[in-house]
Design an enzyme around this catalytic site. Structure first.
Site, PDB file in Angstrom:
ATOM      1  N   ASP A 116       0.908  -0.926  -0.073  1.00 29.66           N
ATOM      2  CA  ASP A 116      -0.094  -0.231  -0.006  1.00 29.66           C
ATOM      3  C   ASP A 116       0.765   1.110   0.049  1.00 29.66           C
ATOM      4  O   ASP A 116       2.056   1.249   0.146  1.00 29.66           O
ATOM      5  CB  ASP A 116      -1.038  -0.183   1.067  1.00 29.66           C
ATOM      6  CG  ASP A 116      -0.297   0.211   2.487  1.00 29.66           C
ATOM      7  OD1 ASP A 116       0.846   0.270   2.510  1.00 29.66           O
ATOM      8  OD2 ASP A 116      -1.109  -0.167   3.619  1.00 29.66           O
ATOM      9  N   SER A 117       0.376   2.486  -0.318  1.00 30.01           N
ATOM     10  CA  SER A 117       1.392   3.610  -0.691  1.00 30.01           C
ATOM     11  C   SER A 117       1.806   4.497   0.615  1.00 30.01           C
ATOM     12  O   SER A 117       2.328   5.383   0.384  1.00 30.01           O
ATOM     13  CB  SER A 117       0.338   4.629  -1.598  1.00 30.01           C
ATOM     14  OG  SER A 117      -0.741   4.864  -1.186  1.00 30.01           O
ATOM     15  N   GLY A 118       1.091   4.085   1.531  1.00 32.91           N
ATOM     16  CA  GLY A 118       1.121   5.174   2.769  1.00 32.91           C
ATOM     17  C   GLY A 118      -0.038   6.107   2.967  1.00 32.91           C
ATOM     18  O   GLY A 118      -0.201   6.827   3.754  1.00 32.91           O
ATOM     19  N   GLY A 119      -0.672   5.867   1.929  1.00 28.58           N
ATOM     20  CA  GLY A 119      -1.977   7.118   1.787  1.00 28.58           C
ATOM     21  C   GLY A 119      -2.912   6.760   2.952  1.00 28.58           C
ATOM     22  O   GLY A 119      -3.402   7.790   3.639  1.00 28.58           O
ATOM     23  N   PHE A 120      -2.950   5.413   3.473  1.00 27.76           N
ATOM     24  CA  PHE A 120      -3.843   5.179   4.687  1.00 27.76           C
ATOM     25  C   PHE A 120      -3.510   5.947   5.910  1.00 27.76           C
ATOM     26  O   PHE A 120      -4.081   6.357   6.923  1.00 27.76           O
ATOM     27  CB  PHE A 120      -4.311   3.747   4.926  1.00 27.76           C
ATOM     28  CG  PHE A 120      -5.221   3.482   5.978  1.00 27.76           C
ATOM     29  CD1 PHE A 120      -6.402   3.641   5.931  1.00 27.76           C
ATOM     30  CD2 PHE A 120      -4.748   3.083   7.149  1.00 27.76           C
ATOM     31  CE1 PHE A 120      -7.532   3.503   6.926  1.00 27.76           C
ATOM     32  CE2 PHE A 120      -5.467   2.810   8.268  1.00 27.76           C
ATOM     33  CZ  PHE A 120      -7.031   2.890   8.092  1.00 27.76           C
ATOM     34  N   ASP A 145      -2.618   8.316  -1.981  1.00 25.54           N
ATOM     35  CA  ASP A 145      -4.074   9.088  -2.175  1.00 25.54           C
ATOM     36  C   ASP A 145      -4.214   9.615  -0.361  1.00 25.54           C
ATOM     37  O   ASP A 145      -3.612   9.277   0.208  1.00 25.54           O
ATOM     38  CB  ASP A 145      -5.061   8.032  -2.460  1.00 25.54           C
ATOM     39  CG  ASP A 145      -5.224   6.914  -1.389  1.00 25.54           C
ATOM     40  OD1 ASP A 145      -4.287   6.623  -0.795  1.00 25.54           O
ATOM     41  OD2 ASP A 145      -6.380   6.624  -1.155  1.00 25.54           O
ATOM     42  N   GLN A 202     -11.987   7.303  -4.288  1.00 27.33           N
ATOM     43  CA  GLN A 202     -12.111   7.904  -2.783  1.00 27.33           C
ATOM     44  C   GLN A 202     -13.519   8.712  -2.890  1.00 27.33           C
ATOM     45  O   GLN A 202     -14.111   8.735  -4.069  1.00 27.33           O
ATOM     46  CB  GLN A 202     -11.111   8.844  -2.282  1.00 27.33           C
ATOM     47  CG  GLN A 202     -10.077   8.004  -1.857  1.00 27.33           C
ATOM     48  CD  GLN A 202      -9.909   7.089  -0.496  1.00 27.33           C
ATOM     49  OE1 GLN A 202     -10.988   7.086   0.008  1.00 27.33           O
ATOM     50  NE2 GLN A 202      -8.880   6.434  -0.366  1.00 27.33           N
ATOM     51  N   GLY A 224     -11.191   4.278   1.724  1.00 31.23           N
ATOM     52  CA  GLY A 224     -12.054   4.740   2.364  1.00 31.23           C
ATOM     53  C   GLY A 224     -13.228   4.401   2.907  1.00 31.23           C
ATOM     54  O   GLY A 224     -14.280   4.871   3.261  1.00 31.23           O
ATOM     55  N   ASP A 253      -8.471  -7.199   1.801  1.00 32.64           N
ATOM     56  CA  ASP A 253      -7.219  -7.555   2.376  1.00 32.64           C
ATOM     57  C   ASP A 253      -7.746  -6.959   3.986  1.00 32.64           C
ATOM     58  O   ASP A 253      -8.614  -6.103   3.994  1.00 32.64           O
ATOM     59  CB  ASP A 253      -5.827  -6.598   2.323  1.00 32.64           C
ATOM     60  CG  ASP A 253      -6.063  -5.206   2.852  1.00 32.64           C
ATOM     61  OD1 ASP A 253      -5.370  -4.789   3.816  1.00 32.64           O
ATOM     62  OD2 ASP A 253      -6.859  -4.622   1.993  1.00 32.64           O
ATOM     63  N   CYS A 296     -11.018 -28.967   9.604  1.00 37.18           N
ATOM     64  CA  CYS A 296     -10.477 -27.876   9.269  1.00 37.18           C
ATOM     65  C   CYS A 296      -8.885 -28.528   9.005  1.00 37.18           C
ATOM     66  O   CYS A 296      -8.339 -29.359  10.027  1.00 37.18           O
ATOM     67  CB  CYS A 296     -10.250 -26.692  10.307  1.00 37.18           C
ATOM     68  SG  CYS A 296      -9.134 -25.605   9.711  1.00 37.18           S
ATOM     69  N   CYS A 315      -6.133 -26.683   8.954  1.00 37.71           N
ATOM     70  CA  CYS A 315      -5.018 -25.842   9.141  1.00 37.71           C
ATOM     71  C   CYS A 315      -4.155 -26.611  10.285  1.00 37.71           C
ATOM     72  O   CYS A 315      -4.285 -27.528  10.782  1.00 37.71           O
ATOM     73  CB  CYS A 315      -5.532 -24.622   9.971  1.00 37.71           C
ATOM     74  SG  CYS A 315      -5.878 -24.916  11.535  1.00 37.71           S
ATOM     75  N   CYS A 335      -5.749 -27.045  13.877  1.00 33.53           N
ATOM     76  CA  CYS A 335      -6.738 -28.325  13.968  1.00 33.53           C
ATOM     77  C   CYS A 335      -6.265 -29.662  13.614  1.00 33.53           C
ATOM     78  O   CYS A 335      -7.026 -30.522  14.087  1.00 33.53           O
ATOM     79  CB  CYS A 335      -7.886 -27.890  13.112  1.00 33.53           C
ATOM     80  SG  CYS A 335      -8.603 -26.187  13.498  1.00 33.53           S
ATOM     81  N   HIS A 376      -4.902 -20.452  11.896  1.00 35.15           N
ATOM     82  CA  HIS A 376      -6.060 -21.051  11.828  1.00 35.15           C
ATOM     83  C   HIS A 376      -6.833 -19.990  11.201  1.00 35.15           C
ATOM     84  O   HIS A 376      -7.514 -20.327  10.207  1.00 35.15           O
ATOM     85  CB  HIS A 376      -6.773 -21.413  13.276  1.00 35.15           C
ATOM     86  CG  HIS A 376      -8.370 -21.653  12.907  1.00 35.15           C
ATOM     87  ND1 HIS A 376      -8.644 -22.575  12.264  1.00 35.15           N
ATOM     88  CD2 HIS A 376      -9.337 -20.771  12.910  1.00 35.15           C
ATOM     89  CE1 HIS A 376     -10.126 -22.875  12.325  1.00 35.15           C
ATOM     90  NE2 HIS A 376     -10.640 -21.424  12.643  1.00 35.15           N
TER      91      HIS A 376
END
Length: 375
Positions: free
Chosen positions: A89-93, A143, A194, A221, A271, A309, A311, A314, A340
């Site tokens: 990610d760009s750092g925008g968040f 952004d 956005q 956003g 994500d 499951c 995993c 489990c 898990h």
């Protein structure tokens, strides 16, 4: 290159070809903010639990250990020993999440480092340069993520600036991909839509950024304070105005129910920190609802977290044992819970892809929402 294999309504089943391999979509990206999944999860573990894409954070890696350091060590793939796709990610968040530590200008954003307080500047060019140094598969455009509570005037100005920043990002990435010492000269760029909860602003911004002919498009956003119903409405209003022949990424979302609803509305990439964050606190996802291992009823429970499951947790350990580890603050407890939850998310996406392949996604979604009850 992105190729749609099947469609059911707006839901898409696709393949996305990258320099680091083919991504089968819809996909959930496992979040490793600082080039590591929280909870002592290794890259070997990620392969074992079916991870397709790992996501890391531009701002955090710039602060520590430094993107120049990672470039000298051969890029993020070599640094963390991961040969599959990575999205940065760009750092925008952080423009949103570090609101008390930043100042937004037309040229970019001035940050105060959350680690040592030093002054940092990041604009579109700097974000692209950092991501180029990291040599990720997919870079996100820089952004601003306005608050869902921001007023219309602020959001309009913010979105217009994000569009201007996108043009600068595209230009800088083209320059960087042409440099001799660039590690990944086939780095891809995703733009970000956005507009907070203003559907008309979202639609117009989607149309505008679609003209940039990028490798993919994200919707940012959301999941920042609005209701789930508001989020679904914005998706319904926005996704149709993004290119159907490019992947669509819903950033930072979400619960299993959010994912099922997002896929139905045409989203390819997801994500979220939920599976790792909740896992570290003993909150576990199953197809029958979410359980909290700290509850006393699991003290003598010798069943796995979820019957059937596959995993690593489990297959071997009981709820009682993992609960004991968590209460004793043994890292193994957190690790098993995170494994898990990530397995659950990755396997959920595999089941979604299979359902789309077999033209039964609507039926599968209904069945899963009823089964999971509260997720």
């Amino acid at each position: 290159m992105y190729r749609i294999l099947k469609q059911e309504g707006r839901a898409k089943r696709g393949e996305f070809q990258t320099v680091h391999g083919v991504i089968q979509t819809p996909v959930f990206m496992n979040v490793g903010t600082v080039a590591a999944i929280k909870g002592a999860v290794s890259t070997e573990d990620l392969k074992q639990i079916g991870t397709q894409v790992e996501l890391s954070n531009t701002y955090h890696l710039h602060v520590r250990p430094g993107d120049a350091v990672i470039k000298k060590l051969g890029g993020l793939h070599k640094f963390m020993v991961w040969d599959k796709p990575i999205l940065t990610d760009s750092g925008g968040f952080q423009v949103f999440s570090l609101a008390g530590l930043r100042k937004i200008k037309e040229e970019g954003v001035y940050f105060q480092s959350h680690v040592d307080g030093r002054r940092i500047f990041m604009g579109p060019e700097e974000s692209m340069q950092i991501q180029s140094n990291l040599a990720s598969t997919i870079a996100m455009a820089f952004d601003e993520c306005p608050s869902s509570k921001a007023d219309r005037e602020y959001v309009t100005a913010s979105v217009e600036r994000t569009t201007r920043w996108l043009a600068r990002c595209k230009s800088e990435m083209k320059r960087l991909n042409g440099l001799e010492d660039t590690i990944n000269k086939q780095q891809m760029l995703f733009g970000i839509n956005q507009g907070a909860v203003f559907a008309d602003i979202r639609r117009e911004h989607a149309k505008r950024i679609s003209e940039f002919d990028l490798d993919g498009y994200a919707i940012g956003g959301l999941a920042v304070g609005e209701t789930h119903q508001e989020m679904y409405y914005i998706l319904e209003e926005t996704v149709p105005y993004l290119p159907v022949d490019k992947p669509t990424y819903l950033m930072g979302v979400g619960t299993p129910a959010n994912i099922l609803e997002g896929v139905e509305r045409g989203v390819d990439f997801f994500d979220c920190v939920y599976p790792t964050r909740n896992g570290r606190h003993g909150h576990l996802y199953t197809r029958f609802g979410k359980i909290n291992l700290f509850n006393a009823k699991y003290e003598l429970d010798d069943a796995p977290i979820e019957e059937g499951c596959g995993c690593p947790a489990c297959r071997t350990y009981s709820r009682a044992y993992i609960r004991h580890l968590l209460k004793a603050k043994e890292m193994l407890g957190m690790r098993l819970c995170v494994l898990h939850n990530l397995y659950f998310y990755n396997h959920l996406m595999e089941e979604i892809r299979n359902a789309l392949d077999e033209n039964r996604f609507g039926e599968y979604k209904k069945q899963m929402l009823e089964s999971m009850k509260i997720l």
